[in-house]
Write a protein that holds these residues in place. Structure first.
Motif, PDB file in Angstrom:
ATOM      1  N   TYR A 107       0.826  -1.193   0.000  1.00 46.25           N
ATOM      2  CA  TYR A 107       0.000   0.000   0.000  1.00 46.25           C
ATOM      3  C   TYR A 107       0.867   1.252   0.000  1.00 46.25           C
ATOM      4  O   TYR A 107       0.529   2.257  -0.631  1.00 46.25           O
ATOM      5  CB  TYR A 107      -0.954   0.002   1.200  1.00 46.25           C
ATOM      6  N   ASP A 131       3.633   1.728  -1.535  1.00 39.89           N
ATOM      7  CA  ASP A 131       4.043   2.004  -2.914  1.00 39.89           C
ATOM      8  C   ASP A 131       2.901   2.639  -3.704  1.00 39.89           C
ATOM      9  O   ASP A 131       3.103   3.567  -4.489  1.00 39.89           O
ATOM     10  CB  ASP A 131       4.516   0.722  -3.605  1.00 39.89           C
ATOM     11  N   PHE A 132       1.690   2.151  -3.491  1.00 36.02           N
ATOM     12  CA  PHE A 132       0.520   2.725  -4.138  1.00 36.02           C
ATOM     13  C   PHE A 132       0.330   4.176  -3.701  1.00 36.02           C
ATOM     14  O   PHE A 132       0.102   5.070  -4.526  1.00 36.02           O
ATOM     15  CB  PHE A 132      -0.727   1.896  -3.811  1.00 36.02           C
ATOM     16  N   ALA A 133       0.438   4.432  -2.408  1.00 39.56           N
ATOM     17  CA  ALA A 133       0.270   5.783  -1.879  1.00 39.56           C
ATOM     18  C   ALA A 133       1.304   6.737  -2.486  1.00 39.56           C
ATOM     19  O   ALA A 133       0.986   7.881  -2.812  1.00 39.56           O
ATOM     20  CB  ALA A 133       0.364   5.775  -0.353  1.00 39.56           C
ATOM     21  N   GLU A 134       2.527   6.251  -2.657  1.00 41.52           N
ATOM     22  CA  GLU A 134       3.577   7.064  -3.275  1.00 41.52           C
ATOM     23  C   GLU A 134       3.225   7.386  -4.728  1.00 41.52           C
ATOM     24  O   GLU A 134       3.410   8.520  -5.181  1.00 41.52           O
ATOM     25  CB  GLU A 134       4.921   6.344  -3.194  1.00 41.52           C
ATOM     26  N   ASP A 135       2.686   6.425  -5.452  1.00 40.31           N
ATOM     27  CA  ASP A 135       2.251   6.664  -6.829  1.00 40.31           C
ATOM     28  C   ASP A 135       1.157   7.730  -6.876  1.00 40.31           C
ATOM     29  O   ASP A 135       1.160   8.608  -7.747  1.00 40.31           O
ATOM     30  CB  ASP A 135       1.731   5.376  -7.472  1.00 40.31           C
ATOM     31  N   VAL A 136       0.234   7.666  -5.949  1.00 42.17           N
ATOM     32  CA  VAL A 136      -0.857   8.645  -5.898  1.00 42.17           C
ATOM     33  C   VAL A 136      -0.285  10.038  -5.662  1.00 42.17           C
ATOM     34  O   VAL A 136      -0.659  11.008  -6.332  1.00 42.17           O
ATOM     35  CB  VAL A 136      -1.887   8.264  -4.808  1.00 42.17           C
ATOM     36  N   LYS A 137       0.626  10.154  -4.713  1.00 49.31           N
ATOM     37  CA  LYS A 137       1.242  11.460  -4.419  1.00 49.31           C
ATOM     38  C   LYS A 137       1.954  12.006  -5.649  1.00 49.31           C
ATOM     39  O   LYS A 137       1.843  13.198  -5.948  1.00 49.31           O
ATOM     40  CB  LYS A 137       2.234  11.323  -3.257  1.00 49.31           C
ATOM     41  N   GLU A 138       2.675  11.155  -6.347  1.00 49.11           N
ATOM     42  CA  GLU A 138       3.385  11.586  -7.560  1.00 49.11           C
ATOM     43  C   GLU A 138       2.409  12.075  -8.613  1.00 49.11           C
ATOM     44  O   GLU A 138       2.657  13.083  -9.289  1.00 49.11           O
ATOM     45  CB  GLU A 138       4.247  10.459  -8.116  1.00 49.11           C
ATOM     46  N   ARG A 139       1.290  11.397  -8.773  1.00 50.40           N
ATOM     47  CA  ARG A 139       0.295  11.812  -9.764  1.00 50.40           C
ATOM     48  C   ARG A 139      -0.329  13.148  -9.409  1.00 50.40           C
ATOM     49  O   ARG A 139      -0.755  13.897 -10.284  1.00 50.40           O
ATOM     50  CB  ARG A 139      -0.788  10.740  -9.913  1.00 50.40           C
ATOM     51  N   LEU A 140      -0.392  13.430  -8.126  1.00 50.15           N
ATOM     52  CA  LEU A 140      -0.936  14.712  -7.677  1.00 50.15           C
ATOM     53  C   LEU A 140       0.128  15.796  -7.616  1.00 50.15           C
ATOM     54  O   LEU A 140      -0.171  16.947  -7.294  1.00 50.15           O
ATOM     55  CB  LEU A 140      -1.587  14.548  -6.291  1.00 50.15           C
ATOM     56  N   ARG A 162       2.748  15.899  -5.536  1.00 47.59           N
ATOM     57  CA  ARG A 162       3.119  16.217  -4.134  1.00 47.59           C
ATOM     58  C   ARG A 162       4.380  15.516  -3.731  1.00 47.59           C
ATOM     59  O   ARG A 162       4.735  14.488  -3.940  1.00 47.59           O
ATOM     60  CB  ARG A 162       2.004  15.808  -3.188  1.00 47.59           C
TER      61      ARG A 162
END
Length: 104
Positions: free
Chosen positions: A91, A93-102, A104
């Motif tokens: 999770y 790694d997923f959270a890091e991907d989300v931050k990158e897409r935003l 942040r």
């Protein structure tokens, strides 16, 4: 790679409950003493059901397939074992991907 495996273990008239328990004991010994090639991150038994949940960290799908074929329970009664398998990710790694897409 991480995998979530849900094992459902059935038995029929050719394997009485005592036979199932004997095979399951052998399987438990193998699982709890797992070699580095078959790293179980977490093992859980579903209460009141013949189900085991496994989170495994295995390098390749080929390795996982080989490991599954070598399990005592699969060798002795594989026709009565259903495995629902999913590839999963951490999770974090997923959270890091989300931050990158935003951004942040």
């Amino acid at each position: 790679m991480l995998y979530k495996l849900d094992f459902t273990v059935e038995y029929d008239e050719t394997i009485a409950q005592q036979g199932l328990l004997g095979i399951w004991a052998e399987e438990a010994n193998a699982a709890l003493g797992a070699e580095p090639a078959a790293l179980a991150v977490d093992l859980r038994k579903v209460v009141g059901e013949r189900k085991v949940l496994v989170i495994a960290d295995v390098e390749t799908p080929d390795d996982l397939d080989r490991i599954l074929f070598n399990l005592p329970i699969m060798q002795k009664m594989g026709h009565l074992v259903q495995i629902d398998l999913k590839s999963i990710r951490r999770y974090e790694d997923f959270a890091e991907d989300v931050k990158e897409r935003l951004g942040r």
